[in-house]
Design a protein around this motif. Structure first.
Motif, mmCIF file in Angstrom:
data_model
loop_
_atom_site.group_PDB
_atom_site.id
_atom_site.type_symbol
_atom_site.label_atom_id
_atom_site.label_comp_id
_atom_site.label_asym_id
_atom_site.label_seq_id
_atom_site.Cartn_x
_atom_site.Cartn_y
_atom_site.Cartn_z
ATOM 1 N N ALA A 175 -9.857 4.494 -8.202
ATOM 2 C CA ALA A 175 -10.050 3.920 -6.845
ATOM 3 C C ALA A 175 -9.311 2.725 -6.732
ATOM 4 N N TYR A 176 -7.850 2.774 -6.881
ATOM 5 C CA TYR A 176 -7.060 1.823 -7.012
ATOM 6 C C TYR A 176 -6.670 1.310 -5.430
ATOM 7 N N VAL A 177 -6.677 0.199 -5.216
ATOM 8 C CA VAL A 177 -6.251 -0.434 -4.007
ATOM 9 C C VAL A 177 -5.008 -1.223 -4.254
ATOM 10 N N LEU A 178 -3.872 -0.992 -3.333
ATOM 11 C CA LEU A 178 -2.774 -1.883 -3.507
ATOM 12 C C LEU A 178 -2.725 -2.862 -2.452
ATOM 13 N N GLU A 179 -2.069 -3.847 -2.803
ATOM 14 C CA GLU A 179 -2.020 -5.218 -1.994
ATOM 15 C C GLU A 179 -1.016 -4.858 -0.713
ATOM 16 N N GLU A 180 -0.193 -3.798 -0.975
ATOM 17 C CA GLU A 180 0.639 -3.426 0.101
ATOM 18 C C GLU A 180 -0.100 -2.408 0.867
ATOM 19 N N ARG A 181 0.439 -2.032 1.955
ATOM 20 C CA ARG A 181 -0.085 -0.764 2.676
ATOM 21 C C ARG A 181 -0.012 0.508 1.905
ATOM 22 N N HIS A 182 -0.949 1.338 2.335
ATOM 23 C CA HIS A 182 -1.118 2.544 1.642
ATOM 24 C C HIS A 182 -0.257 3.764 2.361
ATOM 25 N N THR A 183 1.226 3.585 2.317
ATOM 26 C CA THR A 183 1.795 4.224 2.949
ATOM 27 C C THR A 183 2.059 5.708 2.148
ATOM 28 N N PRO A 184 2.599 6.755 2.818
ATOM 29 C CA PRO A 184 2.733 8.122 2.108
ATOM 30 C C PRO A 184 3.489 7.847 0.876
ATOM 31 N N ALA A 185 4.580 6.879 0.825
ATOM 32 C CA ALA A 185 5.530 6.548 -0.245
ATOM 33 C C ALA A 185 4.649 5.772 -1.392
ATOM 34 N N ALA A 186 3.517 4.967 -1.124
ATOM 35 C CA ALA A 186 3.106 4.345 -1.933
ATOM 36 C C ALA A 186 1.899 5.455 -2.819
ATOM 37 N N LYS A 187 1.230 6.180 -1.729
ATOM 38 C CA LYS A 187 0.494 7.176 -2.269
ATOM 39 C C LYS A 187 1.120 7.981 -3.321
ATOM 40 N N ARG A 188 2.438 8.565 -3.201
ATOM 41 C CA ARG A 188 3.375 9.270 -4.054
ATOM 42 C C ARG A 188 3.463 8.458 -5.533
ATOM 43 N N LYS A 189 3.553 7.295 -5.255
ATOM 44 C CA LYS A 189 3.628 6.566 -6.705
ATOM 45 C C LYS A 189 2.501 6.600 -7.383
ATOM 46 N N TYR A 190 1.135 7.039 -6.815
ATOM 47 C CA TYR A 190 0.015 6.944 -7.446
ATOM 48 C C TYR A 190 -0.572 8.231 -7.530
ATOM 49 N N PRO A 191 0.040 9.634 -7.809
ATOM 50 C CA PRO A 191 -0.512 10.828 -7.516
ATOM 51 C C PRO A 191 -1.765 11.234 -8.380
ATOM 52 N N CYS A 192 -2.577 11.969 -7.687
ATOM 53 C CA CYS A 192 -3.730 12.673 -8.635
ATOM 54 C C CYS A 192 -3.488 14.127 -8.607
ATOM 55 N N ARG A 193 -3.727 14.918 -9.618
ATOM 56 C CA ARG A 193 -3.438 16.314 -9.781
ATOM 57 C C ARG A 193 -4.935 16.806 -10.441
ATOM 58 N N CYS A 194 -6.058 16.093 -10.199
ATOM 59 C CA CYS A 194 -7.125 16.387 -10.722
ATOM 60 C C CYS A 194 -7.836 17.951 -10.744
ATOM 61 N N GLY A 195 -7.512 18.302 -9.509
ATOM 62 C CA GLY A 195 -7.880 19.855 -9.178
ATOM 63 C C GLY A 195 -8.989 19.981 -8.691
ATOM 64 N N GLY A 226 4.447 -0.045 -9.084
ATOM 65 C CA GLY A 226 5.016 1.095 -8.944
ATOM 66 C C GLY A 226 5.019 1.990 -10.285
ATOM 67 N N ALA A 227 4.755 1.350 -11.387
ATOM 68 C CA ALA A 227 4.554 2.090 -12.856
ATOM 69 C C ALA A 227 3.310 1.370 -13.461
#
Ligand SMILES: [Zn+2]
Length: 136
Positions: free
Chosen positions: A100-120, A37-38
């Motif tokens: 292109a990160y891949v998590l062990e856990e499910r890619h839930t909306p909460a998980a996606k919020r922990k790995y945000p992108c604002r590349c524009g 998460g960090a």
């Protein structure tokens, strides 16, 4: 922080190695037990077994940022990681690749919020995660 071209670079040029200490996944998890998460580490997965920790003996490649519309890609060559251009790059342009990160856990909306992108980018996914079926 980021990597920027100081001159024109053609597509298909190998720019720099993503250097660092080679660790097994288990060694990396032991070194960074709170990394979940960090993701403020310089770990880069080579494959399911090995990672490179650019926090130890790393080079400037660790400062290259993510983009969902990248101009570089990472090529694994004999267990080493290389940043290569995939488009022509103009002077002053930022060098970026898709983390292109891949998590062990499910890619839930909460998980996606922990790995945000604002590349524009128009094609921005809103996360540096990619769907597991697209994982390299
Ligand atoms: Zn993005």
């Amino acid at each position: 922080m980021g990597g920027f071209a100081t001159k024109h670079i053609a597509a298909g040029v190998r720019l720099v190695e993503y250097a660092g200490e080679r660790l097994t996944v288990a060694q990396a998890e032991a070194r960074y037990p709170d990394a979940d998460g960090a993701h403020h580490t310089f770990l880069f997965a080579v494959d399911d077994e090995w990672v490179v920790d650019a926090g130890v003996n790393g080079n400037e490649a660790r400062w290259i940022n993510h983009s969902c519309a990248p101009n570089c890609d990472v090529v694994v060559d004999d267990g080493r990681l290389w940043i290569e251009t995939i488009h022509d790059i103009e002077p002053g342009e930022e060098l970026v690749y898709d983390y292109a990160y891949v998590l062990e856990e499910r890619h839930t909306p909460a998980a996606k919020r922990k790995y945000p992108c604002r590349c524009g980018a128009v094609t921005c996914r809103g996360t540096i995660l990619i769907p597991k079926k697209q994982a390299r």
